[in-house]
Design an enzyme around this catalytic site. Structure first.
Site, PDB file in Angstrom:
ATOM      1  N   GLY A  12      43.933  42.154  25.316  1.00  0.00           N
ATOM      2  CA  GLY A  12      42.604  41.873  25.109  1.00  0.00           C
ATOM      3  C   GLY A  12      42.005  40.444  25.288  1.00  0.00           C
ATOM      4  N   SER A  13      42.726  39.509  26.016  1.00  0.00           N
ATOM      5  CA  SER A  13      42.549  38.085  26.166  1.00  0.00           C
ATOM      6  C   SER A  13      41.537  38.113  27.111  1.00  0.00           C
ATOM      7  CB  SER A  13      43.635  37.090  26.333  1.00  0.00           C
ATOM      8  OG  SER A  13      44.127  37.519  27.769  1.00  0.00           O
ATOM      9  N   ASN A  14      41.212  38.952  27.762  1.00  0.00           N
ATOM     10  CA  ASN A  14      40.237  39.121  28.940  1.00  0.00           C
ATOM     11  C   ASN A  14      38.776  39.525  28.170  1.00  0.00           C
ATOM     12  OD1 ASN A  14      40.510  38.250  32.028  1.00  0.00           O
ATOM     13  ND2 ASN A  14      42.474  39.398  31.303  1.00  0.00           N
ATOM     14  N   LEU A  85      44.709  50.619  31.520  1.00  0.00           N
ATOM     15  CA  LEU A  85      45.954  51.334  32.311  1.00  0.00           C
ATOM     16  C   LEU A  85      45.706  52.714  32.460  1.00  0.00           C
ATOM     17  CD1 LEU A  85      48.922  49.513  30.493  1.00  0.00           C
ATOM     18  CD2 LEU A  85      47.646  48.860  32.496  1.00  0.00           C
ATOM     19  N   HIS A 104      42.295  43.223  38.838  1.00  0.00           N
ATOM     20  CA  HIS A 104      43.719  43.492  39.336  1.00  0.00           C
ATOM     21  C   HIS A 104      44.339  42.421  39.372  1.00  0.00           C
ATOM     22  CE1 HIS A 104      47.234  46.037  40.582  1.00  0.00           C
ATOM     23  NE2 HIS A 104      47.294  45.057  41.217  1.00  0.00           N
ATOM     24  N   ASP A 145      42.963  51.220  42.007  1.00  0.00           N
ATOM     25  CA  ASP A 145      43.067  49.985  42.847  1.00  0.00           C
ATOM     26  C   ASP A 145      42.796  50.305  44.295  1.00  0.00           C
ATOM     27  OD1 ASP A 145      44.075  48.956  40.483  1.00  0.00           O
ATOM     28  OD2 ASP A 145      46.276  48.889  41.137  1.00  0.00           O
ATOM     29  N   GLU A 174      41.627  34.542  35.952  1.00  0.00           N
ATOM     30  CA  GLU A 174      40.793  35.759  35.364  1.00  0.00           C
ATOM     31  C   GLU A 174      39.813  35.177  34.371  1.00  0.00           C
ATOM     32  OE1 GLU A 174      43.973  39.446  35.508  1.00  0.00           O
ATOM     33  OE2 GLU A 174      43.835  38.174  33.713  1.00  0.00           O
TER      34      GLU A 174
HETATM   35  C1  GRF Z   1      45.230  41.096  33.121  1.00  0.00           C
HETATM   36  O1  GRF Z   1      45.978  40.164  33.868  1.00  0.00           O
HETATM   37  C2  GRF Z   1      44.456  42.003  33.998  1.00  0.00           C
HETATM   38  O2  GRF Z   1      44.408  41.596  35.262  1.00  0.00           O
HETATM   39  C3  GRF Z   1      45.335  43.323  33.933  1.00  0.00           C
HETATM   40  O3  GRF Z   1      46.048  43.194  32.761  1.00  0.00           O
HETATM   41  C4  GRF Z   1      46.103  42.133  32.290  1.00  0.00           C
HETATM   42  C5  GRF Z   1      45.299  41.981  30.867  1.00  0.00           C
HETATM   43  O4  GRF Z   1      45.505  40.948  30.104  1.00  0.00           O
HETATM   44  N1  GRF Z   1      44.989  44.382  34.495  1.00  0.00           N
HETATM   45  P1  GRF Z   1      44.697  40.739  28.808  1.00  0.00           P
HETATM   46  O5  GRF Z   1      44.866  42.131  27.747  1.00  0.00           O
HETATM   47  O6  GRF Z   1      43.325  40.733  29.094  1.00  0.00           O
HETATM   48  O7  GRF Z   1      45.297  39.902  27.860  1.00  0.00           O
END
Ligand code: GRF
Length: 188
Positions: A12-14, A85, A104, A145, A174
């Site tokens: 969940g870093s994004n 996922l 992606h 995708d 990202e």
């Molecule tokens: C990211 O690289 C995203 O593109 C992919 O899964 C990863 C998730 O990373 N679909 P995080 O959980 O946001 O750290």
């Protein structure tokens, strides 16, 4: 106020980056984060960030309309998959046309499809000696995708880069682009 709902399965870093990006924004709010993994690190991040987080299981997602009804009730302007996922069921795609986006970690259509997630992608990119890789932000349709591409950004791969180095470069891309693209989609 525009409302975003985030889906994540892992770290969940994004998610954290997106939440922080919109934190002081008076027009956009992250309404909630949904996860299909009860021990996902994203739940800890949400706790710290004081963002509503909900766990759901397969029954609520695939076999009943439970999650769909909850989502409809939330009236999101955008559903964002940030490292989520599971395949999105057709009924959900149809209920939110052009309102679900995914990121992606490769340049689709290359390195996409079932099983192509996380380090699997970066290992495959490395094994093929690719000289560049990147990110793809796209709308979600019924197939993994394959929805319309909104934005792609590239990064160069040095011969000495490991799959972990590639993953780092991808995460940087990202963090830099995903929130901005979400902002742009929300504002037409
Ligand atoms: C990211 O690289 C995203 O593109 C992919 O899964 C990863 C998730 O990373 N679909 P995080 O959980 O946001 O750290």
């Amino acid at each position: 106020m525009k409302r975003i709902v985030l889906f994540a399965s892992g770290s969940g870093s994004n998610v954290e980056n997106i939440v922080q990006y919109f934190q002081d924004n008076s027009e956009v709010t992250v309404a909630a984060v949904f996860t299909n993994k009860s021990d996902a690190k994203v739940l800890d991040r949400c706790k710290t960030l004081k963002i509503s987080a909900l766990y759901f299981n397969r029954t609520s997602f695939y076999d009943t309309d439970c999650l769909l009804d909850i989502l409809k009730g939330m009236k999101p302007d955008l559903i964002v998959l940030a490292g989520f996922l599971w395949k999105i069921p057709e009924k959900l795609v149809q209920s939110f046309p052009n309102k679900i986006v995914n990121i992606h970690p490769a340049l689709l259509p290359k390195y996409g499809g079932k099983g192509m997630y996380g380090m699997n992608v970066h290992n495959a990119v490395k094994a093929n000696n690719e000289q560049e890789t990147g990110i793809t932000i796209h709308f979600v349709n019924e197939n993994y995708d394959e929805g319309a591409i909104i934005k792609q950004e590239k990064t160069q791969i040095a011969p000495e880069d490991s799959a972990d180095d590639i993953a780092k470069k991808i995460h940087e891309l990202e963090y830099k682009h995903f929130p901005k693209v979400i902002d742009q989609i929300l504002h037409g």
